[in-house]
Design a protein around this motif. Structure first.
Motif, PDB file in Angstrom:
ATOM      1  N   UNK A  15       0.875  -1.165   0.000  1.00 53.38           N
ATOM      2  CA  UNK A  15       0.000   0.000   0.000  1.00 53.38           C
ATOM      3  C   UNK A  15       0.913   1.217   0.000  1.00 53.38           C
ATOM      4  N   UNK A  16       0.624   2.173  -0.863  1.00 52.67           N
ATOM      5  CA  UNK A  16       1.433   3.388  -0.929  1.00 52.67           C
ATOM      6  C   UNK A  16       0.520   4.579  -0.705  1.00 52.67           C
ATOM      7  N   UNK A  17       0.827   5.360   0.302  1.00 51.51           N
ATOM      8  CA  UNK A  17       0.099   6.586   0.598  1.00 51.51           C
ATOM      9  C   UNK A  17       1.000   7.773   0.301  1.00 51.51           C
ATOM     10  N   UNK A  18       0.406   8.817  -0.238  1.00 52.38           N
ATOM     11  CA  UNK A  18       1.163  10.024  -0.582  1.00 52.38           C
ATOM     12  C   UNK A  18       0.417  11.232  -0.039  1.00 52.38           C
ATOM     13  N   UNK A  19       1.154  12.117   0.605  1.00 50.44           N
ATOM     14  CA  UNK A  19       0.569  13.378   1.052  1.00 50.44           C
ATOM     15  C   UNK A  19       1.616  14.478   0.916  1.00 50.44           C
ATOM     16  N   UNK A  41       4.883   1.868  -6.339  1.00 52.70           N
ATOM     17  CA  UNK A  41       5.671   2.954  -5.761  1.00 52.70           C
ATOM     18  C   UNK A  41       6.199   3.876  -6.850  1.00 52.70           C
ATOM     19  N   UNK A  42       6.645   3.307  -7.959  1.00 60.55           N
ATOM     20  CA  UNK A  42       7.220   4.112  -9.046  1.00 60.55           C
ATOM     21  C   UNK A  42       6.235   5.174  -9.539  1.00 60.55           C
ATOM     22  N   UNK A  43       5.003   4.769  -9.776  1.00 56.02           N
ATOM     23  CA  UNK A  43       4.026   5.694 -10.357  1.00 56.02           C
ATOM     24  C   UNK A  43       3.741   6.907  -9.468  1.00 56.02           C
TER      25      UNK A  43
END
Length: 125
Positions: A15-19, A41-43
């Motif tokens: 799971x990848x979270x971005x903020x 993760x790359x995207x």
């Protein structure tokens, strides 16, 4: 501080979270980063850079495993961020993940912090 959520991606193992937080994108991968999950993760890393966010803080505290494919994703993001005048900061690595960076020498090319708070407090690119 801007704590708006940029997005997230998920598979069964990552799971990848971005903020966004101030001038940084905080990217938190949770689970296993390997050949099968690397694009998750790359995207988001590439999306952040495409939006002009050139300081990436990778919160590794929930990353349980990282193989060479995952390492290459992070190295690629570092090159792109540095070309844009920014950088990639790694924070809170678990010992099993830190060992991969030590063995390969990759810990010498990243700015590594003990915690996310320390990475965010560092005002370098």
């Amino acid at each position: 501080m801007d704590r708006g959520t940029v997005g997230s991606a998920q598979s069964g193992r990552l799971l990848v979270e971005v903020r966004e937080e101030g001038p940084s994108a905080v990217v938190t991968p949770a689970g296993e980063l390997d050949h099968h999950t690397a694009d998750l993760l790359r995207e988001p890393l590439e999306d952040c850079l495409a939006k002009g966010i050139k300081r990436l803080v990778i919160d590794c505290s929930r990353l349980e495993f990282c193989d060479s494919t995952g390492l290459n994703v992070l190295l690629g993001a570092r090159l792109k961020a540095e070309a844009a005048g920014g950088g990639v900061h790694l924070a809170g690595m678990q010992p099993v993940v830190a060992r991969v960076f030590e063995i390969t020498g990759a810990d010498a090319v990243f700015t590594v912090h003990d915690s996310l708070e320390a990475a965010l407090a560092d005002d370098s690119a």
